[in-house]
Every structure is written in structure tokens, then in C-alpha cells.
Write a protein that holds these residues in place. Sequence first.
Motif, PDB file in Angstrom:
ATOM      1  N   TYR A  99       0.827  -1.208   0.000  1.00  0.00           N
ATOM      2  CA  TYR A  99       0.000   0.000   0.000  1.00  0.00           C
ATOM      3  C   TYR A  99       0.862   1.258   0.000  1.00  0.00           C
ATOM      4  CZ  TYR A  99      -4.902  -1.320   0.210  1.00  0.00           C
ATOM      5  OH  TYR A  99      -6.168  -1.743  -0.129  1.00  0.00           O
ATOM      6  N   LEU A 100       1.929   1.237   0.784  1.00  0.00           N
ATOM      7  CA  LEU A 100       2.806   2.404   0.835  1.00  0.00           C
ATOM      8  C   LEU A 100       3.513   2.619  -0.500  1.00  0.00           C
ATOM      9  CD1 LEU A 100       4.342   1.977   4.401  1.00  0.00           C
ATOM     10  CD2 LEU A 100       2.678   3.694   3.676  1.00  0.00           C
ATOM     11  N   VAL A 101       3.931   1.519  -1.121  1.00  0.00           N
ATOM     12  CA  VAL A 101       4.568   1.618  -2.435  1.00  0.00           C
ATOM     13  C   VAL A 101       3.599   2.212  -3.458  1.00  0.00           C
ATOM     14  CG1 VAL A 101       5.466   0.261  -4.368  1.00  0.00           C
ATOM     15  CG2 VAL A 101       6.238  -0.230  -2.045  1.00  0.00           C
ATOM     16  N   ALA A 102       2.315   1.846  -3.315  1.00  0.00           N
ATOM     17  CA  ALA A 102       1.289   2.360  -4.231  1.00  0.00           C
ATOM     18  C   ALA A 102       0.863   3.783  -3.876  1.00  0.00           C
ATOM     19  CB  ALA A 102       0.077   1.437  -4.218  1.00  0.00           C
ATOM     20  N   ASN A 103       1.515   4.363  -2.847  1.00  0.00           N
ATOM     21  CA  ASN A 103       1.243   5.746  -2.422  1.00  0.00           C
ATOM     22  C   ASN A 103      -0.190   5.942  -1.934  1.00  0.00           C
ATOM     23  OD1 ASN A 103       2.242   8.344  -1.926  1.00  0.00           O
ATOM     24  ND2 ASN A 103       1.400   9.130  -3.849  1.00  0.00           N
ATOM     25  N   GLU A 104      -0.717   4.927  -1.282  1.00  0.00           N
ATOM     26  CA  GLU A 104      -2.058   5.059  -0.706  1.00  0.00           C
ATOM     27  C   GLU A 104      -2.021   6.058   0.455  1.00  0.00           C
ATOM     28  OE1 GLU A 104      -4.874   3.800  -1.617  1.00  0.00           O
ATOM     29  OE2 GLU A 104      -4.188   2.478  -3.227  1.00  0.00           O
ATOM     30  N   GLN A 105      -3.091   6.849   0.579  1.00  0.00           N
ATOM     31  CA  GLN A 105      -3.137   7.885   1.602  1.00  0.00           C
ATOM     32  C   GLN A 105      -3.483   7.333   2.974  1.00  0.00           C
ATOM     33  OE1 GLN A 105      -2.159  11.085   0.956  1.00  0.00           O
ATOM     34  NE2 GLN A 105      -1.586  10.112  -0.978  1.00  0.00           N
TER      35      GLN A 105
END
Length: 300
Positions: A99-105
Motif C-alpha cells: 500500500y505504501l509503495v502504491a502511495n495510498e493515503q
Amino acid sequence: MTSTMKRLIFCAVAAMMMLLSCSPEPIAFSGKDVNIDIQVNKVSSGFIKVKYKLNRSAFYLAKIEKAVPGVNPDDIAQRFMELALDSAYVAYVQWRHNYLVANEQYVADFTSHMLDYGDTEETRTFLTPDTDYWVFAFPVNKATTRPDGKLFWKLVHTPVDSKCTSIRFAYRVRGLWDYIYPYDTETNQLEINVPWGGMTADSLEIVESGAVNPGAFFMDRFDKMDSRSLQIHSGVYSHWNNGEGDGSSKTIFLPGHVYYSAMSVLDGQLTEAFDIYKFKYTDENLELQFTDEDSTLGDW
């Protein structure tokens, strides 16, 4: 303010302080007070449906895992729970990383993402037939994310053959929408407790794949799917085939194209509970209805 009024206020405050000083200290919550009733509601060769009922609301970890021969979870209860939590945390870290890699807020914490709270239901699919599984749950301390109470578990054995061979799928197309209704041919009633998956493919996609027929195409696709790559349904389902829908499919119905829609009960290997319907899309006024008698049986 008169002296009489001041005395009344002073007496009221004093009385309140006395009541507070006599009140018992709040009792700290303990997972040891929690009992988890594991109700196994349905078992077939490839899935288990379970309900967890608690005597009081609490955070807990609930899982269904393949049993290890010769091991009694009660004999190693603390270690068993610690290992289960460690495995859950490893899965959480991987999920969080993606999720962090996908730049999720927004990224949920471990408790919100991995633990249950209160009564819940779970259906575990893609299990192995004729195999023992542990269905277990135990309270978890939210602050420390460590086991906090007793281990509750049951041993469940999946049968060799599917118990869902009488399930079929009625299918309806209305404009860009399609609707799927799993039902039991023995009772002619809707079936809401059996997990199933489905997909729609343009005939051009099937031809380009090199498959000898639609049946072979869908069998190959379903055999390669697992719980992470296939949206699992239970009961009636509808989908808007505009290229976006609910995010589970990019299918878009195009005028003049021929489509095949396949549905299968997710019960170990593909069973007899498998239908494929063929139709040609014309426009948004199209209305079609199919039952298992209209299934192509995998042919063109």
C-alpha cells in the motif's frame, strides 16, 4: 451571592466528592473473560464456513489453517497463539508495504486490518479435499498485540467429494448490467451460503488465447486463480459492464460482440456446479435470461 447559597454549593460539591471517593475503581478488561464459540456451519471438499460468537465484544484473531499431524494445539497453546500472531503480522507488513509503495493515503493499523471484533463470519476457500484443518480463535490485547486469553479451536475434516453438486447459476443480462443467481436445483431455492466465482470473456479473447473451446478457456483460468486473484461471492451478484464496474473486472459490453460468462462453485477442483452462457450484445435495451438448461457445456 448570599452566604446561604455559598453554603449550599459547598455542601453539594462535598457530597459529590464523597460519592466519587466511594465509587469502585473501574475493572480492567481482560481477555481471560472472553469465550469464543466456534460454529462450523458448512463444510465441503474445498471450503469451510464458520461463525465466531463471543460472550462479550473483544479483539481477537480468527484463522483456518491446515492441521499438523500429531500436534494438539492445547499442549502448546501459548506458543501456538504466538506463532499465529507472528504469521498475521508478517502478512500485515507485506500488505502495508504494498500500500505504501502504491502511495495510498490511508493505511490501516494491524488491529484494524488483521483482527476481528465481536461476532463475525468467515468462509475460507481453495482448501484441499480429504484434509484436516484447525479452525481457531483467541483474544488479543489491542495495546500489546499479544495473546490475551484462552485458545479456542476445532478440528474439521474436508470431505473427498463436493457437497455442492446440485448448485447451478441463473443468469440475466439487462443492458450493460448482468446478474447472477446461484440456486439449488434440488430445492429450487436461492443458495446464499456457498462461495462462487465468475468471469466474462469476449469470444475474440477466447480465440486469441488458443483455447480449443470456451470450456477449456475458463477451466484454465479458474484453475490458475486463488483467493487473491479472484473476487469471491456468496449469494446474488450484479455487475455493471462499462469497463469499470465495481473494480473487479474491466469487461465492457460492445455492440455486435459475442460473450461467454462462466460461473463456478469454489469447492476444491471445479465441480459439476459450473455453467457457461453465450450471448451477443446488441444495445442497452438488451434483456436476456438463462438457466442451467441453457448452459453451453463449454462448447462454442
